[in-house]
Scaffold this motif. Structure first.
Motif, short mmCIF file in Angstrom:
data_model
loop_
_atom_site.label_atom_id
_atom_site.label_comp_id
_atom_site.label_asym_id
_atom_site.label_seq_id
_atom_site.Cartn_x
_atom_site.Cartn_y
_atom_site.Cartn_z
N ALA A 266 33.02 22.16 33.50
CA ALA A 266 32.03 23.24 33.58
C ALA A 266 30.61 22.67 33.68
O ALA A 266 29.79 23.16 34.47
CB ALA A 266 32.14 24.17 32.38
N LYS A 267 30.34 21.63 32.91
CA LYS A 267 29.02 21.00 32.97
C LYS A 267 28.77 20.42 34.36
O LYS A 267 27.71 20.62 34.95
CB LYS A 267 28.90 19.91 31.91
CG LYS A 267 27.55 19.24 31.88
CD LYS A 267 27.47 18.20 30.78
CE LYS A 267 26.12 17.51 30.80
NZ LYS A 267 26.03 16.50 29.75
N GLY A 268 29.75 19.70 34.89
CA GLY A 268 29.60 19.11 36.22
C GLY A 268 29.48 20.16 37.30
O GLY A 268 28.68 20.04 38.22
N ALA A 269 30.27 21.22 37.19
CA ALA A 269 30.25 22.28 38.21
C ALA A 269 28.92 23.01 38.22
O ALA A 269 28.50 23.53 39.26
CB ALA A 269 31.39 23.26 37.97
N THR B 174 42.05 14.96 31.95
CA THR B 174 42.53 15.92 30.95
C THR B 174 43.29 15.19 29.84
O THR B 174 43.11 15.48 28.65
CB THR B 174 43.43 16.99 31.59
OG1 THR B 174 42.67 17.68 32.58
CG2 THR B 174 43.93 17.99 30.58
N ARG B 175 44.09 14.20 30.21
CA ARG B 175 44.80 13.41 29.19
C ARG B 175 43.80 12.65 28.32
O ARG B 175 43.96 12.55 27.10
CB ARG B 175 45.78 12.43 29.84
CG ARG B 175 47.04 13.08 30.35
CD ARG B 175 48.09 12.05 30.76
NE ARG B 175 47.64 11.13 31.80
CZ ARG B 175 47.69 11.38 33.11
NH1 ARG B 175 48.18 12.52 33.55
NH2 ARG B 175 47.27 10.49 33.98
N ALA B 176 42.78 12.10 28.93
CA ALA B 176 41.80 11.29 28.19
C ALA B 176 40.90 12.14 27.29
O ALA B 176 40.57 11.74 26.18
CB ALA B 176 40.94 10.49 29.17
N GLY C 92 38.07 19.36 26.14
CA GLY C 92 37.04 18.41 26.56
C GLY C 92 36.91 18.36 28.07
O GLY C 92 35.79 18.31 28.61
N PHE C 93 38.05 18.38 28.77
CA PHE C 93 38.00 18.37 30.22
C PHE C 93 37.35 19.65 30.74
O PHE C 93 36.50 19.61 31.63
CB PHE C 93 39.39 18.21 30.83
CG PHE C 93 39.37 18.30 32.33
CD1 PHE C 93 38.95 17.23 33.09
CD2 PHE C 93 39.75 19.46 32.98
CE1 PHE C 93 38.90 17.31 34.48
CE2 PHE C 93 39.71 19.55 34.36
CZ PHE C 93 39.29 18.47 35.11
N ALA C 94 37.74 20.79 30.17
CA ALA C 94 37.16 22.07 30.61
C ALA C 94 35.66 22.08 30.41
O ALA C 94 34.91 22.53 31.29
CB ALA C 94 37.81 23.23 29.86
N MET D 127 31.65 12.96 35.16
CA MET D 127 32.81 12.17 35.40
C MET D 127 33.63 12.92 36.32
O MET D 127 34.05 12.94 37.15
CB MET D 127 33.40 12.16 34.11
CG MET D 127 34.33 11.37 33.61
SD MET D 127 35.29 10.80 32.61
CE MET D 127 36.42 10.10 33.30
N ALA D 128 33.54 13.61 36.27
CA ALA D 128 34.48 14.37 36.95
C ALA D 128 34.16 14.58 38.34
O ALA D 128 33.35 13.96 38.93
CB ALA D 128 34.61 15.60 36.28
N VAL D 129 34.83 15.42 38.77
CA VAL D 129 34.81 15.74 40.17
C VAL D 129 34.01 17.04 40.25
O VAL D 129 34.57 18.10 40.09
CB VAL D 129 36.25 15.92 40.62
CG1 VAL D 129 36.37 15.98 42.09
CG2 VAL D 129 37.12 14.83 40.07
N ARG D 130 32.73 16.89 40.40
CA ARG D 130 31.79 18.00 40.26
C ARG D 130 32.14 19.18 41.15
O ARG D 130 31.94 19.17 42.34
CB ARG D 130 30.38 17.53 40.56
CG ARG D 130 29.33 18.61 40.34
CD ARG D 130 27.97 18.14 40.75
NE ARG D 130 27.82 17.99 42.16
CZ ARG D 130 27.50 18.95 43.01
NH1 ARG D 130 27.31 20.16 42.57
NH2 ARG D 130 27.39 18.73 44.28
N GLY D 131 32.64 20.24 40.55
CA GLY D 131 32.87 21.48 41.26
C GLY D 131 33.93 21.42 42.34
O GLY D 131 34.02 22.32 43.16
#
Length: 57
Positions: A35-38, A22-24, A29-31, A1-5
């Motif tokens: 880290a998984k995406g990065a 981060t709010r969601a 959870g965001f960290a 989901m995130a913005v990979r790296g």
């Protein structure tokens, strides 16, 4: 989901998306998701994205 790296500093769009995620997810959870995406390769990230889209594999 995130913005990979993607670096957050200096990019308002990335900062806005990271703040919303981060709010969601909460800070921990965001960290973890970040880290998984990065740690994903480009091909792994594209495969994960394709699998989450309607009609994806």
């Amino acid at each position: 989901m995130a913005v990979r790296g993607t670096a957050i500093a200096g990019d308002r769009d990335v900062a806005r998306i990271a703040a919303a995620a981060t709010r969601a997810l909460g800070a921990a959870g965001f960290a973890a998701a970040y880290a998984k995406g990065a740690s994903m390769s480009r091909d792994d990230a594209l495969a994960a994205l394709a699998g989450s889209l309607p009609g994806g594999s």
